[in-house]
Design an enzyme around this catalytic site. Sequence first.
Site, PDB file in Angstrom:
ATOM      1  N   GLY A 153       0.820  -1.202   0.000  1.00 32.74           N
ATOM      2  CA  GLY A 153       0.000   0.000   0.000  1.00 32.74           C
ATOM      3  C   GLY A 153       0.848   1.245   0.000  1.00 32.74           C
ATOM      4  O   GLY A 153       2.039   1.187   0.299  1.00 32.74           O
ATOM      5  N   PRO A 154       0.226   2.379  -0.325  1.00 34.78           N
ATOM      6  CA  PRO A 154       0.971   3.633  -0.368  1.00 34.78           C
ATOM      7  C   PRO A 154       1.503   4.000   1.024  1.00 34.78           C
ATOM      8  O   PRO A 154       1.014   3.465   2.031  1.00 34.78           O
ATOM      9  CB  PRO A 154      -0.074   4.657  -0.830  1.00 34.78           C
ATOM     10  CG  PRO A 154      -1.300   3.913  -1.156  1.00 34.78           C
ATOM     11  CD  PRO A 154      -1.180   2.525  -0.672  1.00 34.78           C
ATOM     12  N   HIS A 209     -16.635   8.624 -14.567  1.00 36.50           N
ATOM     13  CA  HIS A 209     -15.712   7.851 -15.400  1.00 36.50           C
ATOM     14  C   HIS A 209     -15.637   6.393 -14.918  1.00 36.50           C
ATOM     15  O   HIS A 209     -15.807   5.459 -15.700  1.00 36.50           O
ATOM     16  CB  HIS A 209     -14.335   8.523 -15.341  1.00 36.50           C
ATOM     17  CG  HIS A 209     -13.250   7.827 -16.096  1.00 36.50           C
ATOM     18  ND1 HIS A 209     -12.765   8.281 -17.300  1.00 36.50           N
ATOM     19  CD2 HIS A 209     -12.544   6.706 -15.801  1.00 36.50           C
ATOM     20  CE1 HIS A 209     -11.812   7.466 -17.714  1.00 36.50           C
ATOM     21  NE2 HIS A 209     -11.643   6.496 -16.828  1.00 36.50           N
ATOM     22  N   GLU A 210     -15.423   6.237 -13.618  1.00 34.52           N
ATOM     23  CA  GLU A 210     -15.265   4.878 -13.102  1.00 34.52           C
ATOM     24  C   GLU A 210     -16.564   4.088 -13.201  1.00 34.52           C
ATOM     25  O   GLU A 210     -16.554   2.897 -13.514  1.00 34.52           O
ATOM     26  CB  GLU A 210     -14.775   4.898 -11.645  1.00 34.52           C
ATOM     27  CG  GLU A 210     -13.376   5.486 -11.442  1.00 34.52           C
ATOM     28  CD  GLU A 210     -12.302   4.821 -12.290  1.00 34.52           C
ATOM     29  OE1 GLU A 210     -12.419   3.621 -12.600  1.00 34.52           O
ATOM     30  OE2 GLU A 210     -11.334   5.518 -12.671  1.00 34.52           O
ATOM     31  N   THR A 259      -0.362   4.526   5.100  1.00 35.73           N
ATOM     32  CA  THR A 259      -1.695   3.956   5.211  1.00 35.73           C
ATOM     33  C   THR A 259      -1.816   3.016   6.404  1.00 35.73           C
ATOM     34  O   THR A 259      -2.875   2.449   6.623  1.00 35.73           O
ATOM     35  CB  THR A 259      -2.073   3.184   3.934  1.00 35.73           C
ATOM     36  OG1 THR A 259      -0.972   2.369   3.563  1.00 35.73           O
ATOM     37  CG2 THR A 259      -2.402   4.134   2.817  1.00 35.73           C
ATOM     38  N   HIS A 305     -16.905   2.726 -16.627  1.00 39.09           N
ATOM     39  CA  HIS A 305     -16.165   1.465 -16.791  1.00 39.09           C
ATOM     40  C   HIS A 305     -16.978   0.305 -16.234  1.00 39.09           C
ATOM     41  O   HIS A 305     -17.104  -0.742 -16.852  1.00 39.09           O
ATOM     42  CB  HIS A 305     -14.853   1.500 -16.005  1.00 39.09           C
ATOM     43  CG  HIS A 305     -13.739   2.258 -16.664  1.00 39.09           C
ATOM     44  ND1 HIS A 305     -13.341   2.036 -17.954  1.00 39.09           N
ATOM     45  CD2 HIS A 305     -12.909   3.222 -16.180  1.00 39.09           C
ATOM     46  CE1 HIS A 305     -12.319   2.831 -18.238  1.00 39.09           C
ATOM     47  NE2 HIS A 305     -12.036   3.566 -17.186  1.00 39.09           N
TER      48      HIS A 305
END
Length: 623
Positions: free
Chosen positions: A209-210, A435-436, A213, A439
């Site tokens: 993970g980034p 946008h998502e 977090t 998809h």
Amino acid sequence: MPIKDKPTPSRFRFLNNILLIGGVLLLIASFILPLVLGPQIPGVPYSLFIHQVQEGDVARAQISQNQIQFQLKAGDEETGSVFSTTPIFDLNLPSLLEEKGVEFAAAPPPKNGWVTSLLGWVIPPLIFVGIWQFFIRRGAGGAGQGMLSIGKSKAKVYVEGETAKTTFTDVAGVEEAKAELVEIVDFLKTPGRYTQIGARIPKGVLLVGPPGTGKTLLAKAVAGEAGVPFFSISGSEFVEMFVGVGSSRVRDLFEQAKKQAPCIVFIDELDAIGKSRSSNGFYGGNDEREQTLNQLLAEMDGFSVEAEAAPVIVLAATNRPEVLDPALLRPGRFDRQVLVDRPALSGREAILRIHSQKVKLGDDVDLRAIATRTPGFAGADLANLVNEAALLAARNQRQAVAQTDFAEAIERVVAGLEKKSRVLNEKEKKIVAYHEVGHALVGSLMPGSGRVEKISIVSRGMAALGYTLQLPTEDRFLMDEAELRGQIATLLGGRSAEEIVFNSITTGASNDLQRATDLAEQMVTTFGMSKILGPLAYQQGNRAAFLEDGRPNPRRTMSEKTSEAIDREVKDIIETAHQQALDTIMRNRDLLETITLQLLETEAIEGEKLHHLLSQVQAVSVS
Ligand code: ADP
Ligand code: MG
Ligand code: ZN
């Protein structure tokens, strides 16, 4: 690897001289001075001593193992002179002395003798060790450690009770990760339950993970929950100047850990050692890293969790799983991966609640509202935010932190964050959401593209602003034309939604377009799926093209006409898919709104809730 500045050579020489002079002085002090300054007693041959005893000249004698000191009788006014002699083994001496009326005794243990001998025997070696270390240190180029400590692991041990106990209640917003780690806690607590039925307890769990977090926090919480010791070391600490140091550190770390099992070994920044061995690093640190990595792999293979009564479980953290050596991810090593993602809205609220327990909150503080205003913040950013707000409140001489302090703090933290990662403004957030969902709508209908499992507008990693996660329902090795077309349509779904809702196009879809075009081109030039162009490979392919990296190979030399035909075919595939995506979204316009509104509210939708929403998508018949 930080390069510490070395002292200049001249300073070295100076230090060196001081050390040598000091050494010599100490030697003189410990060896020679006692001889020179010690009490001077003239020595006589033993035979003379015996003679003097027999003559009755000796008043008293002090006998030790290797010396006899004796005092001659003297006149009344003065004490007799003292002599010494070296004794020979003579059992008759006591009776002779007695007979002659000599007062005799064994010598008391020398008063300062042990000090002298200690100085004599201990100090010189110490000096040599000192000098030796000094040279070693110099040779090490200022590595900052003496020879003796090189290779000792610097793993810090946090044992329960020594540090404040961290538990899962201290971690929020990463519920999935927590759920997976609960199992690990169970392994540590009751390994017997699993081994008894022959289950293999996982040895390694990779937290991905980034930064910020809560990966480290989670690892500590696992140890805290299970009540086991926690060994932690950072990958970058393994990598040192010397080849071999890192690997001996790994060995040492595991040795320590095994002694305290059950326990957790936590390796932070695993990518620092675990970089793929094929990718070349710079400045020759490679050899060392490779050895360290090999040692780590050997250690992980070397212990069997089942064989030992108590498991050692290795947790590791990284924010770059893609650079890791595949060998690390094999079964029996870090075969479990736990995603520790940036928190969504409710997660952020929970994290704010945890961290604001330590500060005094005013009545007007609305943590939910703060969470809404902090999309993209990681746990560490939120902890920082609470602290900033508290600092501001204190500076403004308030008794408790007010909502305005938070508002100001958000601005500060965001300013710092914008450089690091992306924090979306309201309008961008809306665009990304549509946008998502676009998809997801298209993806839910297309064959072979897997089930849509999660939509999120919390940016993940560095590149994507939001993401739609599709998981395959089965293993796929082959894909047919319809499925590839479906994938392309799904990729274009995001942009299509933007077009329909905003009637404009943003830059956000560039990666989608790239991938869609690559796929279309491969269909035509590699997979022979075009009717016009036929089953010819128009690419010089020896790379395994499909699914490898998705990039097409360079094209063969071909006539201009063929080249044009390929371009036309590729364009045609894309346009058909685009139209299909547009139609699908138009048909489900209301659902698009519904889901997007929900997504904007909660920032992520997943699982059953998402499946239910997407089951309402209506298909359009392809004309
Ligand atoms: P990472 O290891 O992923 O970079 P850390 O675990 O070091 O992140 O997080 C740093 C600090 O940020 C933690 O000590 C904690 O105070 C706070 N923090 C991060 N994530 C969370 C979370 N999910 N819940 C609560 N606090 C968190
Ligand atoms: Mg960390
Ligand atoms: Zn997209």
